[in-house]
Design a protein around this motif. Structure first.
Motif, PDB file in Angstrom:
ATOM      1  N   MET A 184       0.861  -1.180   0.000  1.00 21.00           N
ATOM      2  CA  MET A 184       0.000   0.000   0.000  1.00 21.00           C
ATOM      3  C   MET A 184       0.899   1.231   0.000  1.00 21.00           C
ATOM      4  O   MET A 184       1.654   1.461   0.942  1.00 21.00           O
ATOM      5  N   LEU A 185       0.807   2.006  -1.057  1.00 25.38           N
ATOM      6  CA  LEU A 185       1.616   3.222  -1.175  1.00 25.38           C
ATOM      7  C   LEU A 185       0.716   4.426  -0.918  1.00 25.38           C
ATOM      8  O   LEU A 185      -0.220   4.680  -1.680  1.00 25.38           O
ATOM      9  N   TYR A 186       0.989   5.132   0.158  1.00 26.65           N
ATOM     10  CA  TYR A 186       0.237   6.349   0.476  1.00 26.65           C
ATOM     11  C   TYR A 186       0.987   7.536  -0.123  1.00 26.65           C
ATOM     12  O   TYR A 186       2.109   7.848   0.280  1.00 26.65           O
ATOM     13  N   PHE A 187       0.353   8.163  -1.080  1.00 29.93           N
ATOM     14  CA  PHE A 187       0.934   9.301  -1.797  1.00 29.93           C
ATOM     15  C   PHE A 187       0.605  10.562  -1.010  1.00 29.93           C
ATOM     16  O   PHE A 187      -0.464  11.140  -1.144  1.00 29.93           O
ATOM     17  N   ILE A 188       1.553  10.982  -0.148  1.00 32.89           N
ATOM     18  CA  ILE A 188       1.328  12.164   0.695  1.00 32.89           C
ATOM     19  C   ILE A 188       1.554  13.390  -0.181  1.00 32.89           C
ATOM     20  O   ILE A 188       2.686  13.787  -0.461  1.00 32.89           O
ATOM     21  N   ASN A 189       0.447  13.986  -0.607  1.00 33.66           N
ATOM     22  CA  ASN A 189       0.449  14.981  -1.675  1.00 33.66           C
ATOM     23  C   ASN A 189       0.691  16.393  -1.152  1.00 33.66           C
ATOM     24  O   ASN A 189       0.039  17.349  -1.563  1.00 33.66           O
ATOM     25  N   ARG A 190       1.625  16.503  -0.225  1.00 31.98           N
ATOM     26  CA  ARG A 190       1.979  17.788   0.386  1.00 31.98           C
ATOM     27  C   ARG A 190       3.318  17.595   1.098  1.00 31.98           C
ATOM     28  O   ARG A 190       3.575  16.554   1.706  1.00 31.98           O
ATOM     29  N   GLY A 191       4.157  18.614   1.042  1.00 29.23           N
ATOM     30  CA  GLY A 191       5.514  18.455   1.540  1.00 29.23           C
ATOM     31  C   GLY A 191       5.720  18.731   3.013  1.00 29.23           C
ATOM     32  O   GLY A 191       6.836  18.577   3.515  1.00 29.23           O
ATOM     33  N   ASP A 192       4.673  19.120   3.744  1.00 32.68           N
ATOM     34  CA  ASP A 192       4.865  19.514   5.143  1.00 32.68           C
ATOM     35  C   ASP A 192       4.646  18.385   6.134  1.00 32.68           C
ATOM     36  O   ASP A 192       4.804  18.572   7.340  1.00 32.68           O
TER      37      ASP A 192
END
Length: 242
Positions: A184-192
């Motif tokens: 399961m790849l969680y694409f954390i769509n924010r750099g903070d």
């Protein structure tokens, strides 16, 4: 490699979000003062990333047949420092495919073939985002991608609402173990966000299933991405808390 662009946005148009409604519509005031209705390619509630008055970035399609030529791509939040968040849920899979082609995730090991949208599951009615074969340990890899935008401070959370579809995906991935690898790849769509955890408050069933899956051998990759109006960069893995 950390500084390379995985994806570069086309020319984007800045504006201010006036409102998001009926899931697929967003009224935006452009820098010119013009008010346009943009397509919002995100069916979820967009918790914390749809506040009226926020700065946004739109792309513009040259397809004359489109009823809404503008697409909502980015919104700026201020949970920590000012941060751009990717809200176009079509993009994560495209970006991950580019990353897989360049073997950007060493945790996956070696593989020789990448296929997308492969039918799987007990009822053969689901499609896994990526199916990797020709692997180092002779086990196929079933890889699912989940776009992650909800945050509490520096903690990225998924999901941002109850997701029976996401629960089903976890059950189907568990059924593949241990004969195959399930990721399961969680694409954390924010750099903070530097950490990741399941969103137990929004969907406690999902959190319980995720922990069960991990105990059975599900591999979790909480991947951090820096998102700006210029493009998307990979920052490495977040620390996960379960």
């Amino acid at each position: 490699m950390m500084n390379d662009w995985l994806y570069r946005y086309p020319l984007l148009y800045p504006g201010i979000l006036l409102k998001r409604y009926k899931r697929f519509f967003a009224d935006v005031q452009l820098a010119s003062g013009e008010i346009v209705t943009a397509h919002c390619p995100n069916t979820g509630p967009m918790t914390g990333v749809s506040t009226p008055g926020s700065a946004v970035q739109l792309s513009l399609s040259d397809n004359l047949k489109r009823k809404l030529p503008y697409t909502l791509e980015l919104i700026q939040v201020h949970d920590n420092e000012p941060t751009w968040v990717g809200v176009n849920t079509v993009l994560p899979n495209r970006v991950v495919k580019l990353a897989l082609a360049t073997y950007l995730f060493p945790e996956l090991g070696g593989y020789s073939q990448i296929r997308s949208e492969v039918v799987y599951g007990e009822d053969k009615k689901s499609r896994v985002d990526f199916f990797l074969t020709g692997n180092d340990d002779d086990r196929s890899i079933f890889l699912e991608v989940k776009n992650t935008t909800l945050a509490e401070g520096r903690l990225g959370l998924f999901p941002d609402t109850e997701t029976t579809r996401g629960q089903k995906h976890l059950r189907e991935l568990m059924a593949l173990l241990p004969q195959s690898r399930a990721v399961m790849l969680y694409f954390i769509n924010r750099g903070d966000c530097t950490h990741f955890a399941p969103g137990d408050i929004t969907d406690p069933v999902y959190g319980k299933l995720l922990r069960q899956a991990i105990a059975l051998g599900l591999e979790v990759l909480p991947c951090r991405f820096q998102v700006t109006p210029e493009g998307i960069q990979y920052l490495g893995l977040a620390e996960y808390k379960f």
